[in-house]
Design a protein around this motif. Structure first.
Motif, short mmCIF file in Angstrom:
data_model
loop_
_atom_site.label_atom_id
_atom_site.label_comp_id
_atom_site.label_asym_id
_atom_site.label_seq_id
_atom_site.Cartn_x
_atom_site.Cartn_y
_atom_site.Cartn_z
N ASP A 1 1.87 1.77 -3.61
CA ASP A 1 0.73 2.31 -4.38
C ASP A 1 0.62 3.82 -4.17
O ASP A 1 0.45 4.58 -5.11
CB ASP A 1 -0.58 1.63 -3.96
CG ASP A 1 -0.70 0.23 -4.54
OD1 ASP A 1 0.10 -0.10 -5.45
OD2 ASP A 1 -1.58 -0.52 -4.10
N HIS A 2 0.72 4.23 -2.91
CA HIS A 2 0.60 5.65 -2.56
C HIS A 2 1.71 6.47 -3.24
O HIS A 2 1.46 7.52 -3.85
CB HIS A 2 0.70 5.77 -1.03
CG HIS A 2 0.72 7.16 -0.52
ND1 HIS A 2 -0.35 8.02 -0.65
CD2 HIS A 2 1.69 7.86 0.12
CE1 HIS A 2 -0.04 9.19 -0.11
NE2 HIS A 2 1.20 9.12 0.35
N SER B 1 0.83 -1.22 0.00
CA SER B 1 0.00 0.00 0.00
C SER B 1 0.86 1.26 0.00
O SER B 1 0.50 2.28 -0.59
CB SER B 1 -1.01 -0.02 1.15
OG SER B 1 -0.35 0.20 2.35
#
Ligand code: GDP
Length: 426
Positions: free
Chosen positions: A164-165, A161
């Motif tokens: 992704d950020h 995650s």
């Protein structure tokens, strides 16, 4: 107990820091890199073998020392693994016994290298001349609180995650530049594959260093680049993306300002600069080309030719004050042996006025005219500290006078053993 030592380049980098760290490493228990990344290129010659170190501290060539890649650096994990296997081929074994990576070190990812290249291309003639290794963009993400750090490699769910950020942020920018988006899934898979090889070195490095200090051990902090490339006091914007000054060792190494010890400034007996930016004492005639050829002045990382100039005593004095330098190591004095003329820049002329400092405004920097003083040259080779040629001794004494700092070490060849101790200041 040896007091700690923080070593800093006081010019535009390439002063021979790696050689001096390697020479001094035997006296210390730990050698710590605290800023920069694999844009550093420290060349060290030991027993006929030439080693080129980028991310790994220059203490790695000395057995039984702990080398620390500090949290103030940025780390390209793939480049690190390559550097390690290159060193293994040269007989240097690296294990968690002799190397620690601070677990708060931000990673340089492919997206950073891509951004570095895009920016430099888009800047055209006003490019900075970066090493294209993604260092600047990685530091931007650190300050932007988006970095993936070494400790994040231990938890694949969070890692995914975070990537992704980060990629979401970069892909907005890439779309704006008309570039293809980058795939976070790909980099995630690539990182997961190598994560165990990095994580085995990861630790809260500050604890190891604190333990060494508590047990009476001593620490050498190894600066990279040079003070004139410092993000705050260098020739901005033609600078690197980190603070290269000794103060950065306190936070980037994790021991605090009271434990930096002796501050040793490293400078060449003349000046060089790679890439664009102001260079008041630059030599534009054949003497510049002569020094470049004799001093093998080509960038260790990029292979680019380095610009050459006379020793700039104004900049050296300014930097030594800002950096709090206690003594100097003067390198490459051998390159000046046998030359026909020798000059030092002792002041500048700015719009008809003589000034004794390097102004902050790039426009003023561009209008500076160097004021040189000529000194007598020497033909005899330098071999021993006790038997320096008279004019070499005079050159050293004048530099000490202009800069206001004693010279404690002299380097007269790339080899470890060709280092002369003038004073035992530390
Ligand atoms: P660093 O990044 O500050 O460690 O410097 P580099 O390794 O990029 O550049 C310094 C170069 O000068 C290297 O090739 C060294 O081997 C070489 N060198 C260091 N000290 C001396 C010296 O006293 N004399 C000569 N001739 N070469 C030196």
């Amino acid at each position: 107990m040896t007091q700690n030592l923080t070593l800093t380049g006081i010019q535009w980098g390439d002063e021979g820091k790696g050689k001096i760290v390697d020479f001094l490493a035997a006296r210390f228990d730990a050698i710590v890199r605290f800023q920069g990344g694999n844009n550093a290129g420290h060349t060290i010659v030991v027993g006929g073998t030439t080693f080129k170190l980028s991310s790994i501290p220059s203490g790695i060539l000395t057995p039984k020392k702990l080398n620390v890649i500090g949290g103030g650096t940025v780390l390209d994990p793939w480049a690190f693994l390559q550097e390690m296997s290159h060193l293994a081929q040269l007989g240097i074994d690296i294990s968690p016994q002799n190397l620690v990576i601070a677990d708060n070190t931000p990673l340089i990812l492919p997206v950073h290298k891509a951004l570095d290249a895009l920016r430099e291309k888009a800047a055209g003639d006003s490019k900075i001349g970066t090493t294209l290794r993604g260092i600047g963009p990685a530091y931007e993400d650190k300050v932007g609180r988006r970095s993936i750090r070494v400790a994040d490699l231990t938890d694949s769910t969070t890692l995914r995650s975070m990537i992704d950020h980060l990629y979401q942020h970069h892909n907005i920018w890439r779309r704006g530049m008309g570039e293809d988006e980058l795939d976070p899934q790909q980099v995630f898979q690539d990182l997961i594959k190598i994560a165990p090889e990095i994580v085995r070195f990861a630790q809260p490095a500050w604890r190891r260093l604190d333990e060494i200090q508590s047990n009476g051990g001593s620490i050498l902090f190894e600066g990279a680049q040079g003070a004139l490339l410092d993000i705050e006091y260098g020739s901005y914007p033609f600078v690197t993306s980190s603070s290269t000054l000794p103060g950065a060792a306190a936070s980037g190494g994790g021991l605090g300002p009271g434990r930096l010890g002796h501050i040793l400034g490293i400078c060449k007996a003349y000046c060089t600069r790679v890439g664009a930016g102001p260079f008041p004492s630059e030599i534009s005639d054949e003497m510049g080309a002569f020094l470049a050829a004799k001093g093998h002045e080509r960038g260790t990382v990029t292979g680019r030719p380095r610009r050459c100039g006379w020793f700039d005593a104004v900049l050296a004095r300014q930097v030594c004050k800002i950096a709090g330098v206690n003594s100097l190591a003067l390198t490459k004095l051998d390159v000046l042996q046998g030359i026909d003329e020798l000059k030092v820049c002792t002041a500048y002329e700015l719009d008809g006025q003589t000034i004794d400092y390097f102004p902050t405004s790039p426009q003023e920097q561009a209008r500076l005219k160097p004021i040189f003083e000529s000194l007598p040259t020497w033909r005899e080779p330098i071999e021993m500290a006790q038997e320096l040629p008279t004019h070499a001794r005079q050159y050293i004494a004048r530099i000490e006078e202009w800069v206001g700092i004693p010279i404690s070490l002299l380097s007269i060849s790339p080899k470890r053993e060709d280092t002369l101790i003038l004073t035992q200041d530390f």
